[in-house]
Design a protein around this motif. Sequence first.
Motif, PDB file in Angstrom:
ATOM      1  N   TYR A 164      24.787 -29.181   5.629  1.00  0.00           N
ATOM      2  CA  TYR A 164      25.705 -28.842   4.540  1.00  0.00           C
ATOM      3  C   TYR A 164      25.785 -27.339   4.267  1.00  0.00           C
ATOM      4  N   PHE A 165      24.715 -26.614   4.614  1.00  0.00           N
ATOM      5  CA  PHE A 165      24.664 -25.176   4.311  1.00  0.00           C
ATOM      6  C   PHE A 165      24.154 -24.399   5.510  1.00  0.00           C
ATOM      7  N   LYS A 166      24.505 -23.103   5.500  1.00  0.00           N
ATOM      8  CA  LYS A 166      23.892 -22.138   6.401  1.00  0.00           C
ATOM      9  C   LYS A 166      23.385 -21.010   5.531  1.00  0.00           C
ATOM     10  N   VAL A 167      22.148 -20.590   5.742  1.00  0.00           N
ATOM     11  CA  VAL A 167      21.549 -19.545   4.911  1.00  0.00           C
ATOM     12  C   VAL A 167      21.815 -18.183   5.540  1.00  0.00           C
ATOM     13  N   CYS A 168      22.366 -17.277   4.746  1.00  0.00           N
ATOM     14  CA  CYS A 168      22.671 -15.914   5.191  1.00  0.00           C
ATOM     15  C   CYS A 168      21.982 -14.941   4.236  1.00  0.00           C
ATOM     16  N   LYS A 169      20.738 -14.569   4.551  1.00  0.00           N
ATOM     17  CA  LYS A 169      19.927 -13.719   3.689  1.00  0.00           C
ATOM     18  C   LYS A 169      19.840 -14.337   2.289  1.00  0.00           C
ATOM     19  N   ASN A 170      20.380 -13.651   1.278  1.00  0.00           N
ATOM     20  CA  ASN A 170      20.280 -14.156  -0.089  1.00  0.00           C
ATOM     21  C   ASN A 170      21.482 -14.996  -0.524  1.00  0.00           C
ATOM     22  N   ALA A 171      22.444 -15.152   0.378  1.00  0.00           N
ATOM     23  CA  ALA A 171      23.639 -15.923   0.042  1.00  0.00           C
ATOM     24  C   ALA A 171      23.654 -17.227   0.831  1.00  0.00           C
ATOM     25  N   VAL A 172      24.558 -18.106   0.438  1.00  0.00           N
ATOM     26  CA  VAL A 172      24.684 -19.408   1.082  1.00  0.00           C
ATOM     27  C   VAL A 172      26.075 -19.514   1.677  1.00  0.00           C
ATOM     28  N   GLU A 173      26.155 -20.014   2.903  1.00  0.00           N
ATOM     29  CA  GLU A 173      27.450 -20.306   3.507  1.00  0.00           C
ATOM     30  C   GLU A 173      27.647 -21.816   3.501  1.00  0.00           C
ATOM     31  N   LEU A 210      29.743 -28.326  -8.100  1.00  0.00           N
ATOM     32  CA  LEU A 210      31.071 -27.767  -8.373  1.00  0.00           C
ATOM     33  C   LEU A 210      31.103 -26.255  -8.175  1.00  0.00           C
ATOM     34  N   ALA A 211      30.058 -25.561  -8.612  1.00  0.00           N
ATOM     35  CA  ALA A 211      30.016 -24.106  -8.474  1.00  0.00           C
ATOM     36  C   ALA A 211      30.061 -23.697  -7.004  1.00  0.00           C
ATOM     37  N   LEU A 212      29.291 -24.378  -6.173  1.00  0.00           N
ATOM     38  CA  LEU A 212      29.287 -24.072  -4.739  1.00  0.00           C
ATOM     39  C   LEU A 212      30.649 -24.362  -4.111  1.00  0.00           C
ATOM     40  N   PHE A 213      31.224 -25.492  -4.465  1.00  0.00           N
ATOM     41  CA  PHE A 213      32.523 -25.890  -3.917  1.00  0.00           C
ATOM     42  C   PHE A 213      33.616 -24.892  -4.318  1.00  0.00           C
ATOM     43  N   CYS A 214      33.676 -24.562  -5.586  1.00  0.00           N
ATOM     44  CA  CYS A 214      34.739 -23.669  -6.082  1.00  0.00           C
ATOM     45  C   CYS A 214      34.539 -22.240  -5.597  1.00  0.00           C
ATOM     46  N   ASP A 215      33.297 -21.789  -5.546  1.00  0.00           N
ATOM     47  CA  ASP A 215      33.027 -20.450  -5.002  1.00  0.00           C
ATOM     48  C   ASP A 215      33.486 -20.359  -3.550  1.00  0.00           C
ATOM     49  N   ALA A 216      33.207 -21.426  -2.785  1.00  0.00           N
ATOM     50  CA  ALA A 216      33.584 -21.432  -1.373  1.00  0.00           C
ATOM     51  C   ALA A 216      35.095 -21.374  -1.207  1.00  0.00           C
ATOM     52  N   LEU A 217      35.821 -22.129  -2.029  1.00  0.00           N
ATOM     53  CA  LEU A 217      37.284 -22.096  -1.968  1.00  0.00           C
ATOM     54  C   LEU A 217      37.811 -20.703  -2.307  1.00  0.00           C
ATOM     55  N   GLN A 218      37.225 -20.077  -3.323  1.00  0.00           N
ATOM     56  CA  GLN A 218      37.676 -18.755  -3.736  1.00  0.00           C
ATOM     57  C   GLN A 218      37.425 -17.723  -2.645  1.00  0.00           C
ATOM     58  N   THR A 219      36.235 -17.776  -2.043  1.00  0.00           N
ATOM     59  CA  THR A 219      35.893 -16.829  -0.974  1.00  0.00           C
ATOM     60  C   THR A 219      36.842 -16.983   0.202  1.00  0.00           C
ATOM     61  N   GLN A 220      37.108 -18.223   0.565  1.00  0.00           N
ATOM     62  CA  GLN A 220      37.992 -18.469   1.699  1.00  0.00           C
ATOM     63  C   GLN A 220      39.412 -17.988   1.420  1.00  0.00           C
ATOM     64  N   SER A 221      39.877 -18.163   0.174  1.00  0.00           N
ATOM     65  CA  SER A 221      41.234 -17.723  -0.154  1.00  0.00           C
ATOM     66  C   SER A 221      41.344 -16.199  -0.151  1.00  0.00           C
ATOM     67  N   LYS A 271      31.052 -17.956   2.333  1.00  0.00           N
ATOM     68  CA  LYS A 271      29.855 -17.481   1.649  1.00  0.00           C
ATOM     69  C   LYS A 271      30.098 -17.508   0.152  1.00  0.00           C
ATOM     70  N   VAL A 272      29.060 -17.928  -0.594  1.00  0.00           N
ATOM     71  CA  VAL A 272      29.220 -18.042  -2.041  1.00  0.00           C
ATOM     72  C   VAL A 272      28.257 -17.086  -2.738  1.00  0.00           C
ATOM     73  N   SER A 273      28.203 -17.180  -4.035  1.00  0.00           N
ATOM     74  CA  SER A 273      27.353 -16.300  -4.835  1.00  0.00           C
ATOM     75  C   SER A 273      25.910 -16.338  -4.354  1.00  0.00           C
ATOM     76  N   LEU A 312      23.979 -17.468  -9.002  1.00  0.00           N
ATOM     77  CA  LEU A 312      24.114 -18.887  -9.345  1.00  0.00           C
ATOM     78  C   LEU A 312      23.092 -19.296 -10.389  1.00  0.00           C
ATOM     79  N   SER A 313      21.870 -18.781 -10.236  1.00  0.00           N
ATOM     80  CA  SER A 313      20.801 -19.101 -11.181  1.00  0.00           C
ATOM     81  C   SER A 313      21.168 -18.641 -12.584  1.00  0.00           C
ATOM     82  N   SER A 314      21.687 -17.427 -12.685  1.00  0.00           N
ATOM     83  CA  SER A 314      22.063 -16.874 -13.986  1.00  0.00           C
ATOM     84  C   SER A 314      23.226 -17.657 -14.591  1.00  0.00           C
ATOM     85  N   ARG A 315      24.176 -18.015 -13.767  1.00  0.00           N
ATOM     86  CA  ARG A 315      25.382 -18.693 -14.242  1.00  0.00           C
ATOM     87  C   ARG A 315      25.095 -20.115 -14.707  1.00  0.00           C
ATOM     88  N   LEU A 316      24.186 -20.802 -14.022  1.00  0.00           N
ATOM     89  CA  LEU A 316      23.967 -22.226 -14.282  1.00  0.00           C
ATOM     90  C   LEU A 316      22.666 -22.520 -15.021  1.00  0.00           C
TER      91      LEU A 316
END
Length: 282
Positions: free
Chosen positions: A242-251, A194-205, A212-214, A219-223
């Motif tokens: 399902y994912f693309k890795v961008c340095k320390n973030a996830v797309e 859910l965190a990945l899904f909602c973060d992605a929606l927020q970033t896109q909006s 790209k998400v947190s 994410l580790s701290s939050r969950l």
Amino acid sequence: MERAALLERLEAEMERLSACPDIDQRIIRHYELMEQHYLGRPLFYKSILKYDRFMVVLSLLAHYYCEPFPSLSRVKEFCERRGYLSKNSLESYFAFFLISGYMDVSDHPDDRRLRIYTPSARAMTETVKIISAYYFPALGIIDESSLERRVDEPTVRHSFRNFQKVLDANFTLEMLVPESRWLMNRDGGHMVMLALFCDALQTQSLTGTGRKVSTYAQLSSRLSVSSTHLIRMVKEGEKAGYFKVCKNAVEITDSFMALARRMMIANFAITLVNIGNGEAEH
């Protein structure tokens, strides 16, 4: 309800929910409701929201509401057959619930070799919170009133009586969406998804492009799950597209968004069928 009729109703609910224009907003509100509870007790929820463990919890509650003398041995046998946990792991899990005050155990009145169990008031408080977090967003109630709404005890009782039929027919999430298991059967799996899904929606909006998400650390701290745990999951998901890795973030890719949406639609459909069946019995 016959098995074929049950599947037909689940599929009809999933199709109806898929067509809802606000389905993403319903998922976001479910996440917000779950996050309220998760953040208050992250270690507890991180543990029980791993798919196999969560199915054991649901099995305990379903058997409790369906049997006059619910026995731990019967639930253990059922969960072993389904492959949720091993015999020793189930014994440890039951002991955790007993020691932590989530379950009371006594001797069976007719057979002292058997242990019957009763969920404690503490356990039922958590149960009501979780069912409510699924049910009201599934109905489309996503305004501020949903933050305080709670299902009542008769709804809980009938929901689990009907969920026993879902269990018996084996129409659980992993059967309706087979590719969900790799993601859900991890510590905090449901909330990570859910965190990945909602973060992605927020970033896109906010940006209009990209998902790209947190960072892993955020994410580790939050969950309350380790960065290593998240990195391992993302590497597996990257191989599946399902994912693309961008340095320390996830797309997040379209494939992940579609998978997360299907999983939540299946979860909402199961919830609505369970409670919808039960409403007529109140």
